[in-house]
Design an enzyme around this catalytic site. Structure first.
Site, mmCIF file in Angstrom:
data_model
loop_
_atom_site.group_PDB
_atom_site.id
_atom_site.type_symbol
_atom_site.label_atom_id
_atom_site.label_comp_id
_atom_site.label_asym_id
_atom_site.label_seq_id
_atom_site.Cartn_x
_atom_site.Cartn_y
_atom_site.Cartn_z
ATOM 1 N N HIS A 19 -17.849 -25.522 3.977
ATOM 2 C CA HIS A 19 -17.692 -26.412 5.175
ATOM 3 C C HIS A 19 -16.194 -26.428 5.691
ATOM 4 C CE1 HIS A 19 -21.605 -28.566 4.995
ATOM 5 N NE2 HIS A 19 -21.867 -27.624 4.055
ATOM 6 N N GLY A 20 -16.316 -27.244 6.875
ATOM 7 C CA GLY A 20 -14.885 -27.165 7.363
ATOM 8 C C GLY A 20 -14.137 -25.932 7.879
ATOM 9 N N GLY A 21 -15.076 -25.006 8.313
ATOM 10 C CA GLY A 21 -14.167 -23.715 8.796
ATOM 11 C C GLY A 21 -13.426 -23.600 9.872
ATOM 12 N N ASP A 73 -28.029 -30.076 9.296
ATOM 13 C CA ASP A 73 -26.450 -30.203 8.789
ATOM 14 C C ASP A 73 -26.380 -31.436 8.052
ATOM 15 O OD1 ASP A 73 -24.047 -29.153 7.726
ATOM 16 O OD2 ASP A 73 -22.850 -29.661 9.738
ATOM 17 N N HIS A 74 -26.062 -31.728 6.645
ATOM 18 C CA HIS A 74 -25.550 -33.105 6.096
ATOM 19 C C HIS A 74 -26.707 -33.995 6.395
ATOM 20 C CE1 HIS A 74 -21.425 -32.173 5.042
ATOM 21 N NE2 HIS A 74 -21.364 -31.639 6.081
ATOM 22 N N THR A 84 -15.939 -28.129 14.690
ATOM 23 C CA THR A 84 -14.738 -28.570 15.589
ATOM 24 C C THR A 84 -14.372 -27.533 16.509
ATOM 25 O OG1 THR A 84 -14.020 -30.000 13.813
ATOM 26 C CG2 THR A 84 -12.269 -29.803 15.537
ATOM 27 N N ASN A 91 -19.196 -22.989 7.604
ATOM 28 C CA ASN A 91 -19.745 -23.781 8.768
ATOM 29 C C ASN A 91 -18.500 -24.128 9.801
ATOM 30 O OD1 ASN A 91 -21.951 -24.424 7.378
ATOM 31 N ND2 ASN A 91 -21.636 -26.523 7.014
HETATM 32 P P1 13P Z 1 -15.466 -28.268 11.018
HETATM 33 O O1 13P Z 1 -15.780 -29.166 12.051
HETATM 34 O O2 13P Z 1 -14.044 -28.616 10.363
HETATM 35 O O3 13P Z 1 -15.582 -26.901 11.447
HETATM 36 O O4 13P Z 1 -16.698 -28.378 9.675
HETATM 37 C C1 13P Z 1 -17.794 -28.172 10.368
HETATM 38 C C2 13P Z 1 -18.586 -28.379 8.996
HETATM 39 O O5 13P Z 1 -18.402 -28.323 7.917
HETATM 40 C C3 13P Z 1 -20.076 -28.954 9.389
HETATM 41 O O6 13P Z 1 -20.766 -29.146 8.245
#
Ligand code: 13P
Length: 283
Positions: free
Chosen positions: A203-205, A81-82, A228, A225
């Site tokens: 991203h940021g799911g 990831d990233h 958190t 994704n």
């Molecule tokens: P969150 O931590 O907001 O779920 O995002 C995870 C993410 O997008 C990892 O690339």
């Protein structure tokens, strides 16, 4: 079984659903995610941030993901990831990743294209698909994130790089949202159309309301994704054990509730994304 990024995304594409991609941090989070995938018969992506590929952690974590995926009867992709540069990509491939994200979104368009295309060509040699990012998905703490991905630029990006899926900025951010986000669903549709049906990545799911996730999937999101929420589930489980006067201090027993808590979260997301029951189907 351990499968490539393009294989697992291809399954989602064929069946019009989305693969949940869980960030893992230790053996217990891996165990929770795989238990959920097996119970729900779902294909899943297990992914790691580049900082976990260093000598201290990667040496333990990555072989554990690969071994667990190989012995599982559901399709699992092990994904970086990233990844910011070729250096991290090389490490990830050495550790057995079957999917790579090259995140060149901090660069200008031309540099992002050049770096991503180079990584796509490199990974092609060993059959590993690459996720790119256009429109920088930052953190919920960033001041402004209003430069949403442009459909026209996305079309050009996909054409020039050959990525197998594309992460987009459409109102999403990493971390727990301070107020519920409002995803630009029309933009997802427009990017999807402009790129000739390229699978898109959200991203940021963590913390996106369910109805918006479903609308985003209907518009063309094929990978979501979740990081958190995995951390929170693990922390909540650990806290519950700490507060239990009858707890055992034997570490494997101590971790049981935390693993179960990650498993429950993963089941929730597998159900939400429509991946449940898809492991063995051709749809
Ligand atoms: P969150 O931590 O907001 O779920 O995002 C995870 C993410 O997008 C990892 O690339």
């Amino acid at each position: 079984m351990l499968v490539s990024l393009q294989t697992i995304i291809g399954m989602a594409e064929k069946g019009n659903y989305c693969i949940p991609a869980f960030n893992v941090y230790n053996t217990e989070t891996i165990m929770g995610v795989i238990a959920a995938a097996e119970e729900k018969k779902a294909p899943v992506i297990i992914q790691v941030y580049p900082r976990l590929l260093n000598e201290e952690v990667g040496f333990y974590l990555c072989p554990a993901v690969v071994a667990a995926a190989q012995r599982s009867d559901v399709p699992i992709c092990f994904h970086l990831d990233h990844g910011p540069t070729e250096w991290e990509v090389m490490r990830a491939l050495r550790w057995g990743c079957t999917g790579i994200m090259l995140d060149g979104s901090v660069h200008d368009f031309d540099q992002n294209v050049a770096l991503t295309r180079h990584i796509v060509e490199t990974c092609q040699a060993i059959g590993v698909g690459v996720e790119g990012e256009l429109g920088h998905v930052g953190s919920v703490n960033d001041d402004a994130m209003d430069e949403f991905t442009s459909p026209e630029e996305a079309a050009e990006f996909v054409k020039q790089t050959g990525v197998c899926c594309l992460a987009v900025l459409v109102g999403n951010a990493h971390g727990h949202y301070k107020k519920p986000p409002k995803l630009d669903i029309d933009r997802i549709k427009a990017i999807r159309e402009a790129t000739g049906g390229t699978p898109l990545v959200l991203h940021g799911g963590s913390g996106i309301p369910d109805e918006q996730v479903k609308a985003a999937i209907a518009a063309g999101i094929r990978k979501m994704n979740i990081g958190t929420d995995v951390c929170c589930a693990f922390a909540e489980g650990t806290k519950a054990t700490l507060n239990d006067p009858n707890r055992s201090l034997a570490v494997d027993l101590f971790m049981k509730v935390a693993i179960e808590s990650v498993k429950n979260l993963a089941i929730e997301k597998i159900t939400l994304t429509g991946a449940a029951g898809k492991a063995l189907s051709n749809e």
